[in-house]
Design an enzyme around this catalytic site. Structure first.
Site, short mmCIF file in Angstrom:
data_model
loop_
_atom_site.label_atom_id
_atom_site.label_comp_id
_atom_site.label_asym_id
_atom_site.label_seq_id
_atom_site.Cartn_x
_atom_site.Cartn_y
_atom_site.Cartn_z
N MET A 1 0.83 -1.18 0.00
CA MET A 1 0.00 0.00 0.00
C MET A 1 0.88 1.23 0.00
O MET A 1 1.99 1.21 0.49
CB MET A 1 -0.90 0.03 1.23
CG MET A 1 -1.80 -1.17 1.33
SD MET A 1 -2.93 -1.29 -0.05
CE MET A 1 -3.70 -2.85 0.30
N CYS A 2 0.33 2.31 -0.51
CA CYS A 2 1.11 3.53 -0.66
C CYS A 2 0.19 4.73 -0.59
O CYS A 2 -1.00 4.61 -0.33
CB CYS A 2 1.87 3.51 -2.00
SG CYS A 2 2.95 2.07 -2.21
N GLY A 3 0.74 5.90 -0.83
CA GLY A 3 -0.05 7.11 -0.90
C GLY A 3 0.24 7.84 -2.19
O GLY A 3 1.38 7.85 -2.68
N ARG A 52 1.37 6.71 4.91
CA ARG A 52 0.97 5.69 3.95
C ARG A 52 2.17 5.06 3.25
O ARG A 52 2.05 3.96 2.69
CB ARG A 52 0.03 6.28 2.90
CG ARG A 52 -1.26 6.86 3.45
CD ARG A 52 -2.21 7.23 2.33
NE ARG A 52 -2.69 6.03 1.66
CZ ARG A 52 -3.78 5.35 2.00
NH1 ARG A 52 -4.52 5.76 3.03
NH2 ARG A 52 -4.15 4.27 1.35
N ASN A 99 -1.64 2.86 -5.60
CA ASN A 99 -1.82 2.59 -4.18
C ASN A 99 -2.56 1.27 -4.07
O ASN A 99 -3.68 1.14 -4.57
CB ASN A 99 -2.64 3.72 -3.54
CG ASN A 99 -3.11 3.38 -2.14
OD1 ASN A 99 -2.45 2.64 -1.41
ND2 ASN A 99 -4.25 3.93 -1.76
#
Length: 696
Positions: A1-3, A52, A99
């Site tokens: 997961m990321c932003g 994130r 994301n």
């Protein structure tokens, strides 16, 4: 997961350049200064969502300054610098930030490499987005399996695409704002707080708060900020034309067509497809753990993972199969009536897994309350989200980045009490030959269920005045689930809001969120249980349970949660099952078994205690003493000055709520409403929201 945080200049924006003879000609220093300003803005925006993706940061800015893509990375697959984003096509004409996670990507990658000349630059699952887009155009979304939010820009086609996964597991917000130079630009980000450094001045969307649009359609609590809907993508063509289109939706079989399959066939089908969904989600380059409560949903995940590790030698991400499965939980005070950790303990012992838990008392909840609200970005009528916020600290403290979780089971296997009315509303003609519920018994139980539902919602402080017949219910074949979904609307709004916004009916909002083709199916072909499940999933699941009880409180601690029970290959199969295997009448015991087919499919992997246990929803305690940490916290937040600063709340309606909500005989309705107003105060202070004013 990321932003992700992205900026798109719309037509009319001054880009400080002109184009001639196929070449870009910039206005010298002005263009460079503009470029520097955008990069600074983008970095400040990414700072707001650093939680994130604390592992890396990257950005890409087009030569003409029109498009900026920003990304913060939580490294899960391909931990090398090659996995950093944004990703670019081999010709450097297509650019993307992602994301989320894509599953089965090894197979997709091999297929692409064998049928095209695409050369991958990394081992990351996210890079398949560009390869699929090159090969399939906008159809690329159909090949994505997992939870994701994607932003992709095609320079040659001048098309900007923002897509969200089928159930809305991953968030994606957008708004159009002035650029400060007479033009406009579109902002897109994983969280709304990322807009703050980009010139956004938040204002309350009072209409959305009054009619629950933030919970049941594409609006948010902030004016002019929308959500990309689950199963949709947004396109902007040639920096002008904005359009949101659907690429996937839930559907159900005709309620009058007989299903010839036996219960045993259906049980085996669910078991195989759930094992496959879990197996795919055990692929990562970091360790993987599991959230474990005292309920069947997380327990079947833990049981099946343990089975796959022991019998198939499946690795838990980067951990070898010989490693012990690790589960995480929180425990409330034993005397609260809400602590399930003892059941989780027994499950962990039976499975032979490692079990880590954190004790949560009132002081711990109060300590985390304001930060949890900041991350959730919307209000809640209870403290469940604070409990989930605390739970996500546990894997982080144990060195884990990835957990499997059980969200989605109640929505797809009919686990909520509110579904019983609608299951009993009509006979299950599709499964008459295998149904255990006779027609006389159905009619009898239907009347009992309606009475019990009202009593339940009264007991938890919900508004039951709107449970009668209405145009809204008639539009959805009279299902009562929409009344349950609208039961917690706070009645605290200032008198001026009635004149400004007219009649605000949350039930009508829920109805209108389903498009005309869906409403036709609800009226003519879907069983009422399936209609209720559809409507709930489009509202509460996407906009509450997968946000403040999912992504937002997990990513606050840099934790990626994977949801096998929302795998769309699995849910498409479940949706095709007849209602009577989801809610099952047990004649000998004279009771209904919710999530019956999940229990049967899970039976080899869970304890007898869980197999037989009645549904008990995850919940934080609701009764708290006077003068304790929570009482003091809410008194400090709900002062007359702070409430009136909101602008849309009537102090006369809320001034006594804190006093009524606490103590041994605390009013649950007052407590719920007090929490909501206190959360609005926190949001107003943290986001700097302008006071709402009546504009006629």
């Amino acid at each position: 997961m990321c932003g992700i945080s992205c900026i798109l200049a719309l037509r009319g924006h001054d880009t400080t350049y002109h184009q001639a003879n196929g070449h870009i000609h910039t206005n010298g220093d002005t263009h460079a200064l503009e470029r520097k300003k955008i990069v600074t803005e983008l970095n400040e925006s990414l700072d707001k969502i650093q939680h994130r993706g604390p592992d890396a940061r990257g950005h890409w800015l087009s030569d003409d300054n029109r498009v900026a893509l920003g990304h913060v990375r939580l490294a899960i697959n391909d931990l090398s610098p090659d996995g950093a984003q944004p990703f670019h096509s081999p010709a450097k004409k297509i650019h993307a930030v992602v994301n989320g996670e894509f599953y089965d990507y090894d197979r997709i990658r091999k297929e692409i490499e064998s049928t095209t000349d695409y050369v991958f630059s990394s081992r990351s699952d996210s890079e398949i987005v560009i390869a699929l887009y090159l090969h399939h155009g906008l159809n690329f979304v159909h090949y994505l399996r997992g939870e994701f939010a994607v932003v992709l820009y095609d320079e040659e086609q001048q098309i900007f695409i923002a897509a969200r996964d089928r159930y809305g597991i991953k968030p994606l917000f957008w708004t159009v704002q002035p650029d400060g130079k007479g033009g406009k630009r579109m902002l897109i980000a994983a969280e709304m707080k990322a807009f703050l450094p980009l010139g956004w001045k938040p204002e309350w969307d009072v209409r959305s708060l009054k009619d629950a649009g933030w919970n049941h359609d594409e609006r948010t609590i902030f004016a002019g900020v929308g959500k990309i809907r689950p199963g949709h993508y947004l396109t902007c063509t040639a920096f002008g034309h904005l359009e949101q289109r659907q690429y996937w939706d839930m559907t159900y079989p005709d309620k009058n067509l007989p299903d010839p399959r036996t219960p045993e066939e259906l049980i085996q089908g669910v078991r195989e497809k759930l094992l496959d969904a879990i197996r795919l989600r055990l692929r990562a380059d970091v360790p993987i753990g599991i959230y474990l409560s005292g309920g069947i949903d997380s327990s079947v995940i833990a049981g099946m993972v343990t089975h796959l590790v022991k019998t198939e030698g499946v690795a838990l991400g980067s951990q070898p199969a010989s490693s012990r499965v690790c589960c995480f939980s929180i425990a409330f005070d034993e005397g609260s009536g809400f602590d399930e950790s003892s059941i989780a303990n027994r499950t962990a012992d039976w499975l032979g897994v490692k079990y880590e838990k954190k004790i949560m008392n009132e002081a711990a909840l109060a300590e985390r309350f304001e930060d949890a609200v900041w991350h959730a970005e919307h209000h809640n009528p209870d403290l469940n989200f604070v409990g989930k916020y605390a739970l996500s600290e546990v894997p982080q403290e144990c060195g884990y980045k990835v957990v499997l979780t059980g969200e989605g089971a109640d929505e797809h296997f009919a686990g909520y009490p509110s579904y019983l009315d609608d299951y009993l509303r009509e006979p299950d003609n599709a499964y008459e030959a295998n149904n255990t519920l006779s027609e006389p018994e159905r009619l009898k139980q239907f009347h009992l269920a309606e009475t019990a539902a009202k009593a339940y919602y009264d007991s938890v402080g919900a508004d039951t005045s709107a449970r009668g017949a209405s145009v809204s219910r008639k539009m959805l074949n009279n299902i009562s689930t929409i009344s349950s979904m609208a039961a917690f609307l706070p009645r605290v709004f200032a008198p001026w809001t009635d004149k400004a916004y007219g009649l605000c009916d949350p039930q009508r909002t829920i109805v209108n969120n389903a498009d005309g083709t869906v409403r036709a199916k609800i009226l003519n072909s879907w069983h009422p249980l399936h209609s209720a499940m559809y409507i709930w999933s489009k509202g509460h699941l996407a906009n509450i349970f997968l946000t403040c009880l999912g992504d937002r409180t997990e990513m606050a601690h840099s934790i990626e949660a994977r949801t096998p029970l929302l795998d769309h290959k699995l849910t498409e199969y479940i949706n095709g099952l007849p209602p009577s295997v989801k809610l099952r009448w047990m004649p000998e015991e004279r009771r209904f078994s919710e999530k019956w087919i999940l229990r049967e499919a899970a039976q080899p992997f869970i304890t007898r205690e869980l197999y037989e246990r009645k549904k008990h929803p995850y919940s934080a305690p609701t009764t708290w003493p006077r003068d304790g940490p929570l009482h003091k916290l809410l008194k400090g937040l709900m002062t007359k000055e702070k409430v009136e600063q909101l602008g849309f709340v009537d102090w006369a309606k809320v001034g006594g709520l804190v006093g009524k909500g606490f103590g041994e005989k605390g009013d649950p309705g007052a407590m719920r409403t007090a929490l909501v107003v206190a959360e609005w105060v926190v949001i107003a202070e943290r986001f700097g929201v302008a006071t709402a004013e009546g504009k006629f």
